[in-house]
Design a protein around this motif. Structure first.
Motif, short mmCIF file in Angstrom:
data_model
loop_
_atom_site.label_atom_id
_atom_site.label_comp_id
_atom_site.label_asym_id
_atom_site.label_seq_id
_atom_site.Cartn_x
_atom_site.Cartn_y
_atom_site.Cartn_z
N HIS A 88 37.15 17.21 38.82
CA HIS A 88 37.49 18.75 38.01
C HIS A 88 38.57 18.23 37.70
O HIS A 88 39.27 18.41 36.18
N GLU A 89 39.87 17.66 37.86
CA GLU A 89 41.06 17.71 38.21
C GLU A 89 40.51 16.13 36.68
O GLU A 89 42.24 16.34 35.64
N ALA A 90 40.65 15.38 36.86
CA ALA A 90 40.36 14.15 35.95
C ALA A 90 39.84 15.07 34.67
O ALA A 90 40.48 14.24 33.83
N ILE A 91 38.96 15.50 34.83
CA ILE A 91 38.99 16.20 33.13
C ILE A 91 39.57 16.98 32.59
O ILE A 91 39.24 17.04 31.66
N ARG A 92 40.69 17.40 33.62
CA ARG A 92 41.04 18.59 33.44
C ARG A 92 42.05 18.09 32.82
O ARG A 92 43.26 17.86 31.16
N LYS A 93 42.75 16.77 32.80
CA LYS A 93 43.40 16.21 32.05
C LYS A 93 43.35 14.83 31.73
O LYS A 93 44.08 14.15 30.43
N SER A 94 42.32 14.68 31.44
CA SER A 94 41.60 14.20 30.05
C SER A 94 41.86 14.17 28.53
O SER A 94 42.70 15.44 28.25
N ASP A 95 41.65 13.61 27.72
CA ASP A 95 41.88 13.89 26.03
C ASP A 95 41.17 15.29 25.38
O ASP A 95 41.53 15.65 24.72
N ASN A 96 39.97 15.21 26.12
CA ASN A 96 38.90 16.58 25.97
C ASN A 96 37.77 16.33 26.69
O ASN A 96 37.64 17.26 27.24
N PRO A 97 39.06 17.53 27.60
CA PRO A 97 38.23 18.44 28.59
C PRO A 97 37.52 19.21 28.08
O PRO A 97 36.43 19.95 28.63
N GLN A 98 37.98 20.09 26.53
CA GLN A 98 36.85 21.20 26.31
C GLN A 98 35.51 20.43 26.31
O GLN A 98 34.63 21.41 26.07
N CYS A 99 35.26 19.12 25.84
CA CYS A 99 34.81 18.53 25.77
C CYS A 99 33.05 17.98 26.80
O CYS A 99 32.60 17.46 27.07
N VAL A 100 33.93 18.51 28.02
CA VAL A 100 33.45 17.83 29.05
C VAL A 100 32.71 19.32 29.93
O VAL A 100 33.73 19.57 30.60
N ALA A 101 31.79 19.87 30.38
CA ALA A 101 31.14 21.10 30.60
C ALA A 101 30.41 20.60 32.70
O ALA A 101 29.38 19.26 32.59
N PHE A 102 31.27 20.43 33.08
CA PHE A 102 30.85 20.87 34.29
C PHE A 102 30.33 21.42 35.59
O PHE A 102 31.00 22.31 36.07
N ASN A 103 28.91 21.10 35.76
CA ASN A 103 28.18 22.17 36.41
C ASN A 103 28.22 21.55 38.16
O ASN A 103 26.84 19.96 37.96
N ASP A 104 28.42 22.17 39.01
CA ASP A 104 28.33 21.73 40.68
C ASP A 104 27.49 22.70 41.17
O ASP A 104 27.29 23.63 40.92
N ARG A 105 26.59 22.35 41.79
CA ARG A 105 25.05 22.47 42.70
C ARG A 105 25.74 22.28 44.30
O ARG A 105 25.77 20.56 44.14
N TRP A 106 25.21 22.25 44.67
CA TRP A 106 25.75 22.67 46.45
C TRP A 106 24.27 22.81 47.44
O TRP A 106 23.97 23.63 47.18
N ALA A 107 24.54 21.97 48.46
CA ALA A 107 23.10 21.47 49.65
C ALA A 107 22.36 21.65 48.99
O ALA A 107 20.95 23.02 48.97
N VAL A 108 21.64 20.94 47.91
CA VAL A 108 20.72 20.77 46.99
C VAL A 108 19.14 20.22 47.67
O VAL A 108 19.22 19.35 48.59
N ARG A 109 18.15 21.17 47.94
CA ARG A 109 17.01 20.46 48.51
C ARG A 109 16.42 20.12 47.05
O ARG A 109 16.03 20.32 45.79
#
Length: 340
Positions: free
Chosen positions: A171-192
């Motif tokens: 998340h932090e690396a994307i935020r600090k990049s040139d195009n954070p608005q162009c990267v949508a980061f979706n996380d899911r946990w304990a995936v079955r």
């Protein structure tokens, strides 16, 4: 001398030759006139009836002979001069010819060189146009926003992994990049296993990122309903990806031994990244954060992968060679750009 100078010399020699030829023509006319005059005087002397008339005609005859002799000498002199001058004209003509040929040869060589340079320039231009066309096609096919689906698992019966810290670093690396608005980061946990199709349909990702444990045979570790580990092999995973991966181009397996049997996944996506051996938490976190930072800066996949490996070299040097990038046949990682 230059062609212009050689031509001036030739023109001067030709004028001099022409003048000598004109003088020769005049002297030949004089010779003819003197011969005619001598013949007439001789005939008149022979027919004279008086001695005085005969003497007069003989004197006229002698004068004509002297004129004839002078004309003959001048003609002989002029003929010698003309012969010399003709040689000079021939020499000057040859020099002009050689100079013209030299210039023509130089011009032909220059035309050949210009043609070669033009062909090279056209070839370079064509390659540039082709490169631009390829890049333009890549940009035209590039989504306005790249979607990353992060799937994190750390079952209760396995060694606990700090996948939350990895996701936070991404998340932090994307935020600090040139195009954070162009990267949508979706996380899911304990995936079955039963969650996979659902989350793939919900997010319709371009990149799928698995983070967790991996088995030695290349299977990835998910969770069952009780939070314990369950293995999903690449064969079954390829079926899931093939059924739901409408836009998935890259799958990242940030798990131990996850490079095994990657060719099965490459039937459905352009590229995979897996681990050829076990990988530590520190190396996995460094690799993932830098990979998505580089993608966010608009770098191509090959460069992003190289920089992610460089991040491992700083965090855990002995694990530098653990990640492996694979691409489907006909795909070049150097042209895969996710963010414009």
């Amino acid at each position: 001398m230059s062609l212009e100078q050689e031509q001036r010399t030739l023109d001067r020699r030709q004028r001099e030759l022409t003048d000598l030829q004109k003088k020769l023509a005049r002297e030949q006319s004089k010779l003819t006139a003197a011969e005619t005059k001598a013949n007439a005087a001789q005939t008149a002397a022979a027919k004279a009836r008086t001695e005085s008339t005969r003497s007069s005609k003989l004197r006229l005859y002698q004068s004509a002979l002297r004129d004839k002799e002078r004309a003959q000498k001048e003609i002989a002199s002029l003929q010698g001069k003309i012969a010399v001058k003709q040689k000079e004209v021939n020499t000057a003509t040859a020099k002009v010819g050689r100079e013209r040929q030299r210039i023509e040869n130089a011009a032909a060589k220059k035309r050949k060189q210009d043609a070669l340079q033009l062909n090279r320039a056209m070839g370079s231009m064509n390659r540039t146009i082709e490169d631009h066309a390829t890049r333009l096609e890549t940009l035209e096919n590039m989504p306005e926003k790249v979607t990353v689906l992060y799937l994190g698992t750390s079952p209760e019966d396995e060694v606990r992994l700090r996948i939350e810290a990895e996701a936070r670093d991404i998340h932090e690396a994307i935020r600090k990049s040139d195009n954070p608005q162009c990267v949508a980061f979706n996380d899911r946990w304990a995936v079955r296993q039963s969650d996979l199709l659902q989350v793939l349909n919900e997010t319709n990702p371009d990149i799928v990122h698995f983070s967790g444990h991996g088995a030695a045979d290349g299977s990835i570790v998910l969770e069952d309903q009780f939070g314990n580990s369950v293995l999903l092999d690449k064969e079954r995973l390829s079926v899931v990806v093939g059924a739901a991966a409408k836009h998935v181009r890259l799958i990242v397996f940030n798990a131990c031994y996850s490079d095994e049997e990657a060719d099965k996944i490459l039937r459905h996506v352009d590229a995979t990244i897996g681990m050829t051996n076990s990988i530590s938490d520190a190396a996995a976190k460094a690799f993932a954060a830098q990979l998505y930072s580089s993608i966010g800066f608009g770098l191509d996949l090959q460069t992003a992968f190289n920089q992610a490996r460089a991040a491992i070299a700083l965090a855990s040097p002995e694990e530098f060679d653990t990640p492996r990038l694979r691409v489907r046949e006909g795909v070049e990682a150097e042209t895969m750009v996710f963010v414009g």
